[in-house]
Write a protein that holds these residues in place. Structure first.
Motif, short mmCIF file in Angstrom:
data_model
loop_
_atom_site.label_atom_id
_atom_site.label_comp_id
_atom_site.label_asym_id
_atom_site.label_seq_id
_atom_site.Cartn_x
_atom_site.Cartn_y
_atom_site.Cartn_z
N MET A 169 64.85 -75.64 39.88
CA MET A 169 64.79 -74.55 39.14
C MET A 169 66.54 -75.07 39.05
N PHE A 170 66.96 -75.93 40.15
CA PHE A 170 68.97 -76.31 40.16
C PHE A 170 68.77 -76.95 38.86
N ALA A 171 67.59 -78.13 38.72
CA ALA A 171 67.89 -79.38 38.00
C ALA A 171 68.21 -78.32 36.23
N ILE A 172 67.41 -77.66 36.30
CA ILE A 172 66.75 -77.17 35.04
C ILE A 172 68.02 -76.09 34.58
N PHE A 173 69.27 -75.53 35.45
CA PHE A 173 69.77 -74.52 35.90
C PHE A 173 71.39 -75.54 35.79
N ASN A 174 71.05 -76.53 35.53
CA ASN A 174 71.97 -77.96 35.59
C ASN A 174 73.21 -78.43 34.37
N ARG A 175 71.90 -78.00 33.24
CA ARG A 175 71.48 -77.87 32.40
C ARG A 175 71.83 -77.81 31.10
N PHE A 176 71.48 -76.10 31.12
CA PHE A 176 70.64 -75.02 30.95
C PHE A 176 72.30 -74.16 30.18
N ASP A 177 72.70 -73.54 28.63
CA ASP A 177 73.49 -73.21 28.06
C ASP A 177 73.38 -71.93 28.29
N GLY A 178 74.31 -71.74 28.78
CA GLY A 178 74.40 -69.94 29.50
C GLY A 178 74.59 -68.94 27.78
N ARG A 179 74.94 -70.04 26.94
CA ARG A 179 75.60 -69.13 25.97
C ARG A 179 74.12 -68.85 24.93
N LEU A 180 73.26 -69.00 24.83
CA LEU A 180 71.84 -68.91 24.55
C LEU A 180 71.70 -67.60 24.79
N GLU A 181 71.77 -67.14 26.08
CA GLU A 181 71.42 -65.86 26.46
C GLU A 181 72.61 -64.90 26.16
N GLU A 182 73.68 -65.55 26.14
CA GLU A 182 75.14 -64.03 25.89
C GLU A 182 74.57 -63.89 24.13
N ALA A 183 74.19 -65.28 23.63
CA ALA A 183 73.33 -64.80 22.41
C ALA A 183 73.01 -63.42 22.47
N ALA A 184 71.94 -63.74 22.71
CA ALA A 184 70.57 -62.51 23.13
C ALA A 184 71.37 -61.47 23.16
N ARG A 185 71.89 -61.19 24.53
CA ARG A 185 72.37 -60.14 25.15
C ARG A 185 73.55 -59.27 23.76
N ASP A 186 74.21 -60.39 23.24
CA ASP A 186 74.81 -59.43 21.93
C ASP A 186 74.37 -58.69 20.90
N LEU A 187 72.71 -59.78 20.67
CA LEU A 187 72.09 -58.96 19.01
C LEU A 187 71.16 -58.27 20.25
N GLY A 188 71.47 -56.91 21.65
CA GLY A 188 71.00 -56.51 21.84
C GLY A 188 69.69 -56.27 22.60
N ALA A 189 69.39 -57.99 23.45
CA ALA A 189 67.92 -58.16 23.85
C ALA A 189 68.13 -57.46 25.44
N THR A 190 67.22 -56.72 26.21
CA THR A 190 67.73 -56.57 27.26
C THR A 190 66.97 -57.87 28.04
N PRO A 191 67.54 -57.25 29.21
CA PRO A 191 67.92 -58.67 30.60
C PRO A 191 66.26 -59.23 30.25
N TRP A 192 65.93 -58.20 30.85
CA TRP A 192 63.89 -59.12 30.32
C TRP A 192 63.17 -59.77 29.11
N GLN A 193 63.56 -59.21 27.99
CA GLN A 193 63.39 -59.58 26.66
C GLN A 193 64.61 -61.15 26.48
N THR A 194 65.93 -60.60 27.42
CA THR A 194 66.35 -62.42 27.07
C THR A 194 65.57 -63.44 27.93
N PHE A 195 64.88 -62.28 28.81
CA PHE A 195 64.15 -63.75 30.20
C PHE A 195 63.03 -64.88 29.21
N ARG A 196 62.43 -63.91 28.83
CA ARG A 196 60.90 -63.58 28.41
C ARG A 196 61.19 -64.24 26.47
N TYR A 197 62.03 -64.16 26.31
CA TYR A 197 62.07 -65.06 24.48
C TYR A 197 63.25 -65.83 24.58
#
Lengths: 292, 293
Positions: A169-197
């Protein structure tokens, strides 16, 4: 860098080939020998070809209760796999933020990974023995032991698989672009939706990898189970017991079967990972770039 | 406020894993330490303070001087196996990682070759051990080959169930633990550094000694920690490949357990733990593990 390979390349390539031969050669020797004829022994040459030794494994001739051990190991491996995936992904997500005890958990996981297995196994064994004494002291009716495949055994396996899951998991998130989640949040996704989709589809191939580690490490686990499994044995424990008593190729047949399960799981997992990655590319996202 | 809630959510996400480690790792270690200071008789442990587990373990260590007592001999043997395995896995692991990191140019091939090295890791250790029997046994391929070539007349007895086969199996099983972290360190080395070294006139060996090895040091240390801790506590490989005849630090614990002498086993576990921690802490002085992940 030119296109011409330096001379060291050929030397190192040869070294690598020798290493691979060293890795696989002996294993293939026993796979071949497990098809030994009825009069054949533990070593080459082959004395005819037969399935006699596989038959002996299945009918239990010579080896007691191998089928039961096989089933137990499969079940335990499946449970360990599921729990390893769930707990590792969950904890992996947690580590992306700061929380109390994050450093402690990290070092405990590393310690659990490198702790000599016999010590962990002994500790779990003692813990359950003391628990039994305690419960018996309370005078509980019908209590025999808390030790078992899915209590102490499961725990022992988790101390071995969870650190691998967490490190992946550390290796995955070292290379993960956090902006994707921010974008999802900005579009109104709940934390669970952000994770799931958003998050889950991207990390899914690596999550399959965690499952692969979870199952295979449990399926082959021996040292940590040794004192912590109670009265029943897992397949590797039976196999280890057989090394001192068996003088016939049925142990090779059993080894071949065990490896066959491992290979089946490995290749299934790899194919699933490849399919998932292909799907990501097909859907035109840039998610694949971040993968291990 | 939201910051607090977020941190609580993260804590809850990590809680299940913490709980598993608390129940099945930390608490058991505490019990090992406690029970190591208990008394025992022929068939059970007695919850009363006693250092018998320790004194029994070091029995004869002073009386037998200058002869070494059993426990010291066993630890010396274990260290010997450890050093041999460490040197061999390091040399082989470093070379394999170097080839994968610097000579395999396409990413796909790198993944394929790394997978080839990883697949055996996902298969059973016991099977990989017994796989040596048809090769090294008295009538095995090696002995037959050597006799066929007329190099030896009698089968070599030391090939199997010996220290040789133990070290061979340990190297066979655990070189993987060296390859992965060293490869991981090497892959991060900026290739331009190496080109710069060549341009400045360094020979291949000089580049290796002054650039690659220092930068791969974290991987080397992490791999070394893995291999050393595994070999120090090993009892399965030493048991199976040593024909149950070779003593090691892990094997002592197993023997004590089979005799139901739990406090003595626990005392040995505490000693082993102490030595392992000593080795690791001296290794981690060289490198900070957390930075390397």
């Amino acid at each position: 860098m030119g296109d011409k390979r330096p001379r060291s390349f050929y030397f190192l390539a040869l070294f690598f080939a020798a290493y691979v031969l060293f890795l696989y050669g002996p294993m293939f020797a026993i796979y071949i020998l497990s098809f030994q004829g009825p009069d054949g022994g533990l070593t080459f040459p082959m004395n005819g070809v037969s399935l006699v030794w596989f038959d002996r494994v299945f009918t239990g001739g010579g080896i007691v209760n191998i089928g039961a051990a096989f089933k137990r190991s499969l079940e335990l491996g499946a449970v360990v796999m599921v729990l390893t995936v769930l707990l590792s992904v969950s904890a992996g997500m947690a580590f992306r933020r700061s929380f109390r005890g994050a450093t402690v958990l990290f070092y405990v996981a590393i310690a659990s990974l490198i702790m000599p297995s016999i010590i962990t196994s002994l500790g779990i064994g003692l813990e359950f023995r003391l628990l039994d004494d305690f419960v018996n002291g309370l005078g509980v009716e019908g209590w025999t032991t808390g030790m078992g495949l899915f209590t102490s055994g499961l725990g022992a396996h988790m101390t071995w698989t969870l650190p691998f899951g967490l490190l992946i998991m550390f290796a995955i998130f070292n290379r993960f672009d956090g902006r994707l989640e921010e974008a999802a949040r900005d579009l109104g996704a709940t934390p669970w939706q952000t994770f799931r989709y958003v998050v889950l589809p991207i990390i899914l191939p690596s999550v399959v990898g965690i499952g692969l580690f979870g199952f295979t490490l449990s399926w082959d686990e021996l040292a940590r189970s040794s004192q912590a499994i109670g009265s029943v044995n897992t397949l590797p424990l039976e196999l280890q017991g057989l090394t001192t008593t068996v003088t016939k190729p049925d142990i090779y047949a059993l080894g071949t079967l065990t490896s066959a399960v491992s290979f089946l799981v490995i290749f299934t997992a790899l194919i699933v990972i490849l399919l998932l990655q292909a799907r990501q590319r097909r859907h035109g996202s840039d998610a694949g770039k971040g993968m291990v | 406020m939201t910051q607090d809630r977020k941190s609580l959510a993260a804590w809850l996400q990590a809680a299940p894993m913490m709980l598993v480690f608390a129940i099945f790792f930390l608490l058991p270690l505490v019990f090992v330490v406690i029970v190591s200071a208990w008394d025992y008789n022929e068939y059970e442990m007695l919850p009363a303070f006693s250092l018998r587990g320790y004194t029994d373990t070091f029995e004869g260590c002073i009386a037998d001087l200058p002869e070494l007592c059993t426990i010291l001999k066993t630890y010396l043997k274990t260290l010997e196996l450890c050093v041999l395995t460490w040197v061999l896995t390091l040399l082989i692991g470093f070379t394999v990682a170097y080839f994968l990191a610097f000579h395999v140019r396409s990413k796909t091939w790198q993944i394929v070759l790394t997978l080839i090295c990883t697949i055996p890791f996902w298969t059973s250790n016991v099977i990989r051990m017994i796989a040596w029997i048809p090769l090294l046994g008295r009538n095995g391929l090696v002995n037959k080959g050597l006799m066929g070539m007329g190099l030896i007349r009698q089968p070599l007895e030391w090939l199997l169930f010996s220290e040789f086969s133990v070290v061979l199996a340990l190297v066979h099983l655990f070189t993987f633990f060296m390859v992965v972290p060293i490869f991981n360190s090497m892959i991060r080395i900026d290739k331009r550094l190496i080109e710069a070294a060549y341009d400045a006139g360094a020979s291949g060996w000089q580049t290796l000694a002054n650039i690659v090895i220092p930068l791969a040091k974290p991987g080397i240390v992490i791999g070394s920690i893995f291999v050393i801790t595994i070999v120090m506590g090993d009892f399965v490989t030493v048991g199976v490949m040593g024909g149950q005849q070779i003593a090691s630090a892990g094997k002592i614990i197993e023997t004590r357990l089979n005799a139901l002498q739990f406090p003595a086993a626990a005392a040995n576990a505490v000693i082993l733990l102490g030595i392992t921690i000593l080795i690791i802490s001296s290794l981690t002085r060289i490198v900070d593990i957390r930075k390397e992940l």
